[in-house]
Design a protein around this motif. Structure first.
Motif, PDB file in Angstrom:
ATOM      1  N   PRO A 106      40.136  18.765   1.756  1.00 15.28           N
ATOM      2  CA  PRO A 106      38.853  19.031   1.087  1.00 15.28           C
ATOM      3  C   PRO A 106      37.703  18.163   1.561  1.00 15.28           C
ATOM      4  CG  PRO A 106      40.219  17.652  -0.298  1.00 15.28           C
ATOM      5  CD  PRO A 106      41.060  17.993   0.895  1.00 15.28           C
ATOM      6  N   GLY A 107      37.884  17.373   2.611  1.00 14.99           N
ATOM      7  CA  GLY A 107      36.787  16.584   3.155  1.00 14.99           C
ATOM      8  C   GLY A 107      36.972  15.103   2.934  1.00 14.99           C
ATOM      9  N   GLY A 108      36.208  14.333   3.686  1.00 11.83           N
ATOM     10  CA  GLY A 108      36.238  12.886   3.548  1.00 11.83           C
ATOM     11  C   GLY A 108      34.935  12.402   2.956  1.00 11.83           C
ATOM     12  N   SER A 109      34.315  11.456   3.599  1.00 10.46           N
ATOM     13  CA  SER A 109      33.045  10.927   3.129  1.00 10.46           C
ATOM     14  C   SER A 109      32.023  11.043   4.254  1.00 10.46           C
ATOM     15  CB  SER A 109      33.217   9.474   2.682  1.00 10.46           C
ATOM     16  OG  SER A 109      31.996   8.945   2.215  1.00 10.46           O
ATOM     17  N   GLU A 110      31.775   9.943   4.947  1.00  8.56           N
ATOM     18  CA  GLU A 110      30.848   9.954   6.076  1.00  8.56           C
ATOM     19  C   GLU A 110      31.469   9.196   7.243  1.00  8.56           C
ATOM     20  OE1 GLU A 110      26.297   9.939   4.817  1.00  8.56           O
ATOM     21  OE2 GLU A 110      27.388   8.277   3.904  1.00  8.56           O
ATOM     22  N   LEU A 111      31.165   9.664   8.451  1.00  9.45           N
ATOM     23  CA  LEU A 111      31.574   8.992   9.675  1.00  9.45           C
ATOM     24  C   LEU A 111      30.335   8.396  10.324  1.00  9.45           C
ATOM     25  CD1 LEU A 111      33.764   8.479  11.931  1.00  9.45           C
ATOM     26  CD2 LEU A 111      32.927  10.601  12.976  1.00  9.45           C
ATOM     27  N   GLY A 112      30.434   7.152  10.775  1.00  7.81           N
ATOM     28  CA  GLY A 112      29.325   6.506  11.465  1.00  7.81           C
ATOM     29  C   GLY A 112      29.640   6.297  12.934  1.00  7.81           C
ATOM     30  N   ILE A 113      28.691   6.648  13.798  1.00  7.84           N
ATOM     31  CA  ILE A 113      28.814   6.451  15.247  1.00  7.84           C
ATOM     32  C   ILE A 113      27.579   5.695  15.726  1.00  7.84           C
ATOM     33  CG2 ILE A 113      28.926   7.555  17.520  1.00  7.84           C
ATOM     34  CD1 ILE A 113      31.460   8.025  16.031  1.00  7.84           C
ATOM     35  N   ASP A 114      27.780   4.705  16.590  1.00 13.90           N
ATOM     36  CA  ASP A 114      26.641   3.923  17.083  1.00 13.90           C
ATOM     37  C   ASP A 114      26.934   3.426  18.493  1.00 13.90           C
ATOM     38  OD1 ASP A 114      24.132   2.813  16.948  1.00 13.90           O
ATOM     39  OD2 ASP A 114      24.727   1.070  15.758  1.00 13.90           O
ATOM     40  N   ASN A 115      25.877   2.960  19.143  1.00 19.60           N
ATOM     41  CA  ASN A 115      25.973   2.307  20.460  1.00 19.60           C
ATOM     42  C   ASN A 115      26.710   3.169  21.476  1.00 19.60           C
ATOM     43  OD1 ASN A 115      24.665  -0.049  19.451  1.00 19.60           O
ATOM     44  ND2 ASN A 115      26.600  -0.711  18.555  1.00 19.60           N
ATOM     45  N   ILE A 116      26.307   4.431  21.564  1.00 17.34           N
ATOM     46  CA  ILE A 116      26.891   5.329  22.562  1.00 17.34           C
ATOM     47  C   ILE A 116      26.339   4.959  23.939  1.00 17.34           C
ATOM     48  CG2 ILE A 116      27.053   7.722  23.339  1.00 17.34           C
ATOM     49  CD1 ILE A 116      26.705   8.547  20.391  1.00 17.34           C
ATOM     50  N   MET A 117      27.224   4.853  24.911  1.00 14.98           N
ATOM     51  CA  MET A 117      26.789   4.541  26.269  1.00 14.98           C
ATOM     52  C   MET A 117      27.560   5.392  27.271  1.00 14.98           C
ATOM     53  SD  MET A 117      26.626   0.893  28.329  1.00 14.98           S
ATOM     54  CE  MET A 117      25.350   0.276  27.231  1.00 14.98           C
ATOM     55  N   GLN A 128      19.291  15.764  32.315  1.00 16.86           N
ATOM     56  CA  GLN A 128      20.387  15.250  33.129  1.00 16.86           C
ATOM     57  C   GLN A 128      20.152  13.773  33.396  1.00 16.86           C
ATOM     58  OE1 GLN A 128      21.700  17.970  36.117  1.00 16.86           O
ATOM     59  NE2 GLN A 128      22.242  16.343  37.529  1.00 16.86           N
ATOM     60  N   VAL A 129      21.174  12.948  33.165  1.00 10.86           N
ATOM     61  CA  VAL A 129      21.018  11.507  33.296  1.00 10.86           C
ATOM     62  C   VAL A 129      22.180  10.929  34.093  1.00 10.86           C
ATOM     63  CG1 VAL A 129      19.752  11.290  31.121  1.00 10.86           C
ATOM     64  CG2 VAL A 129      22.239  11.100  31.111  1.00 10.86           C
ATOM     65  N   THR A 130      21.938   9.781  34.754  1.00 10.15           N
ATOM     66  CA  THR A 130      23.009   9.047  35.421  1.00 10.15           C
ATOM     67  C   THR A 130      23.415   7.822  34.612  1.00 10.15           C
ATOM     68  OG1 THR A 130      21.370   7.869  36.752  1.00 10.15           O
ATOM     69  CG2 THR A 130      22.373   9.838  37.722  1.00 10.15           C
ATOM     70  N   SER A 131      22.664   7.516  33.582  1.00  5.87           N
ATOM     71  CA  SER A 131      23.060   6.508  32.599  1.00  5.87           C
ATOM     72  C   SER A 131      22.339   6.843  31.306  1.00  5.87           C
ATOM     73  CB  SER A 131      22.707   5.091  33.063  1.00  5.87           C
ATOM     74  OG  SER A 131      21.308   4.938  33.166  1.00  5.87           O
ATOM     75  N   TYR A 132      22.987   6.525  30.196  1.00  6.75           N
ATOM     76  CA  TYR A 132      22.401   6.884  28.907  1.00  6.75           C
ATOM     77  C   TYR A 132      22.919   5.924  27.853  1.00  6.75           C
ATOM     78  CZ  TYR A 132      21.075   9.688  24.830  1.00  6.75           C
ATOM     79  OH  TYR A 132      20.524  10.121  23.644  1.00  6.75           O
ATOM     80  N   GLU A 133      22.010   5.393  27.051  1.00  2.00           N
ATOM     81  CA  GLU A 133      22.380   4.498  25.965  1.00  2.00           C
ATOM     82  C   GLU A 133      21.628   4.916  24.714  1.00  2.00           C
ATOM     83  OE1 GLU A 133      22.678  -0.303  24.970  1.00  2.00           O
ATOM     84  OE2 GLU A 133      21.883   0.404  26.888  1.00  2.00           O
ATOM     85  N   GLN A 134      22.351   5.074  23.614  1.00  2.00           N
ATOM     86  CA  GLN A 134      21.726   5.527  22.379  1.00  2.00           C
ATOM     87  C   GLN A 134      22.199   4.651  21.220  1.00  2.00           C
ATOM     88  OE1 GLN A 134      19.316   6.615  20.244  1.00  2.00           O
ATOM     89  NE2 GLN A 134      19.274   8.239  21.805  1.00  2.00           N
ATOM     90  N   ASP A 135      21.253   3.894  20.629  1.00  2.00           N
ATOM     91  CA  ASP A 135      21.582   3.064  19.471  1.00  2.00           C
ATOM     92  C   ASP A 135      20.937   3.593  18.193  1.00  2.00           C
ATOM     93  OD1 ASP A 135      18.916   2.418  19.798  1.00  2.00           O
ATOM     94  OD2 ASP A 135      19.272   0.312  20.300  1.00  2.00           O
TER      95      ASP A 135
END
Length: 287
Positions: free
Chosen positions: A189-200, A20-27
């Protein structure tokens, strides 16, 4: 080969409830390239992504990889499957986030990792109040009770897109604990790849930053393409977001407090002003 998701859910959701967090950052700048243990992965579609894209996909629909466009390590999801055809449904769940402020936000960067643009990916971001005890079926609980914060069809591929969602705009309030889920949903039939970054996940209450309601913004509604913003500083950064959290305009006030919004179409927006280690926010209507 089909994977059983029920064992995965049973093992991992207990951890999410305890983290459990009150702030979270993931790069995702980790070494080795292993998904952080506080993040839960659920392969809901039960299909195996194509490991020729990356060896890590032999075991998981979400992995950590590198991206020259992002210029960093990122979370990647693959919707192209091995020997199976079906809609992608792969989840990446953040640790439980405790909301302590009406300025709490969820933000991230996203991009379809297809150089040609022919195989873009779809996804959504869901938030749901975390239950006091682990539900019997996590997927069913989220689908029944969750709120879609953002739904994207054919995410952009030319450059990463930044999103920021004000949770109070979706009826989440201080005192609630929530789960935030990134859900790959590309149809067959699908795509390729999805990129996700800098979640806060942020309550807007960092050590050097306070959040206040911006009271000096006028005229509001904006009728002539210009708005005056009163902040106690000669220099400020201004971000304008639509109500889905998408960044619409980024500007600087430098010696003048008049902002040109002629390129902003009619609608409702969230204005975020950063000046002297303080953040001011308010709603703005453009007519």
């Amino acid at each position: 080969m089909k994977k059983s998701i029920f064992t995965i859910i049973g093992l991992l959701v207990v951890f999410v409830l305890n983290a459990q967090v009150t702030s979270y950052e993931q790069d995702f700048e980790v070494n080795p390239l292993l998904m952080p243990t506080e993040i839960t992965l659920i392969n809901v579609d039960g299909m195996q992504p194509d490991p020729t894209q990356s060896a890590g996909y032999a075991d998981s629909a979400w992995i950590i990889g590198t991206s020259a466009t992002f210029g960093s390590q990122i979370a990647k999801a693959n919707s192209w499957h091995v020997d199976e055809v079906g809609d992608a449904d792969d989840w990446m769940m953040m640790p439980t986030f405790s909301i302590t402020s009406d300025q709490a936000t969820v933000s991230w960067d996203a991009m379809s990792l297809t150089s040609s643009g022919n195989y873009p990916d779809d996804y959504m971001v869901i938030a749901v109040e975390a239950p006091a005890e682990a539900p019997a079926d996590t997927v069913d609980y989220v689908l029944t009770n969750g709120t879609i914060l953002q739904q994207v069809t054919a995410e952009a591929y030319e450059a990463p897109v930044h999103y920021e969602i004000l949770l109070s705009d979706h009826s989440f309030a201080a005192g609630q604990d929530i789960w935030v889920i990134f859900r790959l949903t590309t149809p067959a039939p699908g795509g390729s790849e999805l990129g996700i970054d800098n979640i806060m996940l942020s309550n807007g209450t960092g050590i050097n930053t306070s959040v206040e309601r911006l009271t000096g913004l006028y005229p509001n509604p904006v009728t002539d393409g210009f708005v005056t913003i009163d902040v106690p500083a000669n220099k400020a950064k201004v971000h304008i977001f639509d109500l889905t959290g998408k960044l619409i305009q980024e500007s600087e006030l430098n010696g003048s407090n008049v902002l040109n919004v002629q390129d902003v179409i009619s609608g409702a927006y969230i204005v975020k002003v950063t000046a002297q280690n303080k953040v001011y926010t308010t709603r703005m209507i453009v007519e």
